[in-house]
Design a protein around this motif. Sequence first.
Motif, PDB file in Angstrom:
ATOM      1  N   ASN A 287      -1.052  12.541  54.256  1.00  0.00           N
ATOM      2  CA  ASN A 287      -2.233  12.061  53.302  1.00  0.00           C
ATOM      3  C   ASN A 287      -1.691  11.007  52.367  1.00  0.00           C
ATOM      4  O   ASN A 287      -2.313   9.911  51.990  1.00  0.00           O
ATOM      5  CB  ASN A 287      -3.036  13.129  52.695  1.00  0.00           C
ATOM      6  N   LEU A 288      -0.432  11.097  51.804  1.00  0.00           N
ATOM      7  CA  LEU A 288      -0.181  10.097  50.679  1.00  0.00           C
ATOM      8  C   LEU A 288       0.115   8.934  51.124  1.00  0.00           C
ATOM      9  O   LEU A 288      -0.127   7.865  50.420  1.00  0.00           O
ATOM     10  CB  LEU A 288       1.233  10.749  50.239  1.00  0.00           C
ATOM     11  N   LEU A 289       0.024   8.611  52.553  1.00  0.00           N
ATOM     12  CA  LEU A 289       0.359   7.356  53.179  1.00  0.00           C
ATOM     13  C   LEU A 289      -0.921   6.673  53.676  1.00  0.00           C
ATOM     14  O   LEU A 289      -1.011   5.657  54.086  1.00  0.00           O
ATOM     15  CB  LEU A 289       1.406   7.428  54.437  1.00  0.00           C
ATOM     16  N   LYS A 290      -1.977   7.447  53.463  1.00  0.00           N
ATOM     17  CA  LYS A 290      -3.367   7.019  53.759  1.00  0.00           C
ATOM     18  C   LYS A 290      -3.952   6.468  52.647  1.00  0.00           C
ATOM     19  O   LYS A 290      -4.518   7.211  51.757  1.00  0.00           O
ATOM     20  CB  LYS A 290      -4.188   8.198  54.409  1.00  0.00           C
ATOM     21  N   CYS A 291      -3.999   5.092  52.523  1.00  0.00           N
ATOM     22  CA  CYS A 291      -4.697   4.539  51.434  1.00  0.00           C
ATOM     23  C   CYS A 291      -6.067   4.361  51.564  1.00  0.00           C
ATOM     24  O   CYS A 291      -6.630   3.884  52.418  1.00  0.00           O
ATOM     25  CB  CYS A 291      -4.112   3.119  51.222  1.00  0.00           C
ATOM     26  N   LYS A 292      -6.942   4.995  50.505  1.00  0.00           N
ATOM     27  CA  LYS A 292      -8.307   4.745  50.497  1.00  0.00           C
ATOM     28  C   LYS A 292      -8.706   3.647  49.618  1.00  0.00           C
ATOM     29  O   LYS A 292      -9.572   2.904  50.236  1.00  0.00           O
ATOM     30  CB  LYS A 292      -8.900   5.999  49.817  1.00  0.00           C
ATOM     31  N   THR A 293      -7.946   3.262  48.351  1.00  0.00           N
ATOM     32  CA  THR A 293      -8.561   2.310  47.597  1.00  0.00           C
ATOM     33  C   THR A 293      -7.509   1.362  47.226  1.00  0.00           C
ATOM     34  O   THR A 293      -5.995   1.943  46.783  1.00  0.00           O
ATOM     35  CB  THR A 293      -9.187   2.891  46.401  1.00  0.00           C
ATOM     36  N   ILE A 294      -7.415   0.067  47.087  1.00  0.00           N
ATOM     37  CA  ILE A 294      -6.602  -0.862  46.518  1.00  0.00           C
ATOM     38  C   ILE A 294      -6.813  -1.263  45.220  1.00  0.00           C
ATOM     39  O   ILE A 294      -8.096  -1.855  45.115  1.00  0.00           O
ATOM     40  CB  ILE A 294      -6.213  -1.949  47.658  1.00  0.00           C
ATOM     41  N   ILE A 295      -6.157  -1.616  44.164  1.00  0.00           N
ATOM     42  CA  ILE A 295      -6.379  -2.016  42.933  1.00  0.00           C
ATOM     43  C   ILE A 295      -5.584  -3.402  42.871  1.00  0.00           C
ATOM     44  O   ILE A 295      -4.267  -2.961  42.653  1.00  0.00           O
ATOM     45  CB  ILE A 295      -6.485  -1.318  41.767  1.00  0.00           C
ATOM     46  N   THR A 296      -5.789  -4.477  42.709  1.00  0.00           N
ATOM     47  CA  THR A 296      -5.168  -5.612  42.668  1.00  0.00           C
ATOM     48  C   THR A 296      -4.858  -6.108  41.353  1.00  0.00           C
ATOM     49  O   THR A 296      -5.345  -5.747  40.132  1.00  0.00           O
ATOM     50  CB  THR A 296      -5.813  -6.953  43.188  1.00  0.00           C
ATOM     51  N   HIS A 297      -3.805  -6.877  41.246  1.00  0.00           N
ATOM     52  CA  HIS A 297      -3.488  -7.644  39.851  1.00  0.00           C
ATOM     53  C   HIS A 297      -4.527  -8.602  39.502  1.00  0.00           C
ATOM     54  O   HIS A 297      -5.329  -8.929  40.245  1.00  0.00           O
ATOM     55  CB  HIS A 297      -2.001  -8.434  40.080  1.00  0.00           C
ATOM     56  N   PHE A 345      -9.526   4.446  55.924  1.00  0.00           N
ATOM     57  CA  PHE A 345      -8.323   4.186  55.017  1.00  0.00           C
ATOM     58  C   PHE A 345      -7.108   3.294  55.682  1.00  0.00           C
ATOM     59  O   PHE A 345      -7.612   2.934  57.078  1.00  0.00           O
ATOM     60  CB  PHE A 345      -7.640   5.631  54.932  1.00  0.00           C
ATOM     61  N   GLU A 346      -6.389   2.895  55.252  1.00  0.00           N
ATOM     62  CA  GLU A 346      -5.409   2.165  55.626  1.00  0.00           C
ATOM     63  C   GLU A 346      -3.910   2.705  55.558  1.00  0.00           C
ATOM     64  O   GLU A 346      -3.503   3.225  54.351  1.00  0.00           O
ATOM     65  CB  GLU A 346      -5.253   0.599  55.044  1.00  0.00           C
ATOM     66  N   MET A 347      -2.996   2.662  56.487  1.00  0.00           N
ATOM     67  CA  MET A 347      -1.766   3.504  56.212  1.00  0.00           C
ATOM     68  C   MET A 347      -0.634   2.423  55.778  1.00  0.00           C
ATOM     69  O   MET A 347      -0.519   1.234  55.753  1.00  0.00           O
ATOM     70  CB  MET A 347      -1.017   3.535  57.557  1.00  0.00           C
ATOM     71  N   ALA A 348       0.079   2.985  54.830  1.00  0.00           N
ATOM     72  CA  ALA A 348       1.400   2.667  54.128  1.00  0.00           C
ATOM     73  C   ALA A 348       1.182   1.374  53.633  1.00  0.00           C
ATOM     74  O   ALA A 348       1.638   0.020  53.788  1.00  0.00           O
ATOM     75  CB  ALA A 348       2.557   2.502  55.383  1.00  0.00           C
ATOM     76  N   VAL A 349       0.178   1.280  52.554  1.00  0.00           N
ATOM     77  CA  VAL A 349      -0.033  -0.009  51.770  1.00  0.00           C
ATOM     78  C   VAL A 349       0.888  -0.023  50.783  1.00  0.00           C
ATOM     79  O   VAL A 349       1.285   0.798  49.785  1.00  0.00           O
ATOM     80  CB  VAL A 349      -1.540   0.088  51.096  1.00  0.00           C
ATOM     81  N   ALA A 350       1.674  -0.972  50.377  1.00  0.00           N
ATOM     82  CA  ALA A 350       2.596  -1.472  49.422  1.00  0.00           C
ATOM     83  C   ALA A 350       2.377  -2.087  48.389  1.00  0.00           C
ATOM     84  O   ALA A 350       2.014  -3.296  48.384  1.00  0.00           O
ATOM     85  CB  ALA A 350       3.995  -1.940  50.228  1.00  0.00           C
ATOM     86  N   PRO A 351       2.469  -1.556  47.061  1.00  0.00           N
ATOM     87  CA  PRO A 351       2.165  -2.346  45.949  1.00  0.00           C
ATOM     88  C   PRO A 351       3.435  -3.753  45.884  1.00  0.00           C
ATOM     89  O   PRO A 351       4.338  -3.385  46.204  1.00  0.00           O
ATOM     90  CB  PRO A 351       2.455  -1.536  44.862  1.00  0.00           C
ATOM     91  N   GLY A 352       2.706  -4.696  45.431  1.00  0.00           N
ATOM     92  CA  GLY A 352       3.526  -5.958  45.610  1.00  0.00           C
ATOM     93  C   GLY A 352       3.094  -7.044  46.713  1.00  0.00           C
ATOM     94  O   GLY A 352       3.352  -8.163  46.629  1.00  0.00           O
ATOM     95  N   GLN A 353       2.412  -6.388  47.705  1.00  0.00           N
ATOM     96  CA  GLN A 353       2.050  -7.108  48.831  1.00  0.00           C
ATOM     97  C   GLN A 353       0.698  -7.701  48.359  1.00  0.00           C
ATOM     98  O   GLN A 353       0.042  -7.577  47.512  1.00  0.00           O
ATOM     99  CB  GLN A 353       2.247  -6.205  50.218  1.00  0.00           C
TER     100      GLN A 353
END
Length: 380
Positions: A287-297, A345-353
């Motif tokens: 579940n920690l790899l399942k991204c529900k929400t992205i907050i951008t710069h 959800f989206e899997m394995a979303v990395a900050p910085g991308q």
Amino acid sequence: MLGRLSSATNQNKRAIIAMSGGVDSSVAAALLSQQSSYTVQPVFMRNWDTRDEYTHSTPGGVKGCEWEIDYANAKAVCTHLNLPQPQLVDLSSEYWLRVFSPSLDIWRNGQTPNPDIACNRHIKFDALAHKVLKGDDDVLVTGHYAQVDTLTGTLSRAVDRNKDQSYYLSAVNKNILNRVLLPLGSLHKQHTRFLAHSLNLPNANRDESMGICFIGERRHFGSWLDDYIHTKKGLFITPHGHSLGEHNGLHHYTIGQKARIGGVPKKLYVAAKKGNDVVVVDSPQHNLLKCKTIITHADINWLVSMDHLPNTPFEATAQVRHRQLESRCTVQVEHDHLMVTYQHFEMAVAPGQTCAIYMGDVCIASATIDKTISVDGILH
């Protein structure tokens, strides 16, 4: 095939074709020279020279000839097509300052940058464009698989969905797009390769280039970065904070990749970074790899007029990796950043991308991922 390229009104206008030495830009140059009345001027960018690495790493094993091989290929193609020899444009200083150095800062902070997107934004469609587009009617041509409406500057997906590179162009400034031509946007990669052979291009059998331009497909990428980033060791920890061993620096790891830990036989995966520690889990579907929400710069790059958007929140799709199937989402514009909430959800979303937002096939915006929230509501 090239639409507006074949118009007689284009006579005496210059088309500056960015040649890489690869098949795609070579076919784009061939199509441009054969089917348009533009005056074609090839250029070749030098963004990186491995000989520069001597000042940062120990000598040995660095040949320093990669760009020269590419340049030689580009010159051979131009000779074959009876085009002028490509002008060498040295943008290595601009690349170091505007792409590589900022990427190092992102790696140092434990995030995962996308230098290829930054290169398109700051180098190819900015620094290069400003150097070579002299007349008001000059256009810049590349071998990207995407489509641009030169009347509106609208960026859309390529016909070949598997090859589509609009994600890589999603951070390009909209103001340049109405001066960009992408001849391969309506072609499938297989047809491009067929054209390369039918035209007897000298590089028709060349393999497709992959990887970041200053690394290519080298192995041990993290070890290479060690020459530029001071290694600060930390711990591998479980979600509950239990230590499993020591790691060699945050820049060696990105979200979703396997984490090999000495003395731990089971497979573990990087789920998050907490301070200088790497949080690992025992399942790629955790579940920690399942991204529900992205907050951008706050670096939102709008590619359409805000007047053309529905009031927020609005339904769209989001893409965070090349060749990824876009996912349905809701986009909320909050002050100077985006909040992107997935329908699932989206899997394995990395900050910085980079997160690119689409409505249908049209890319409407992009921004850099700052934080993510898992399906369990945990902020990373």
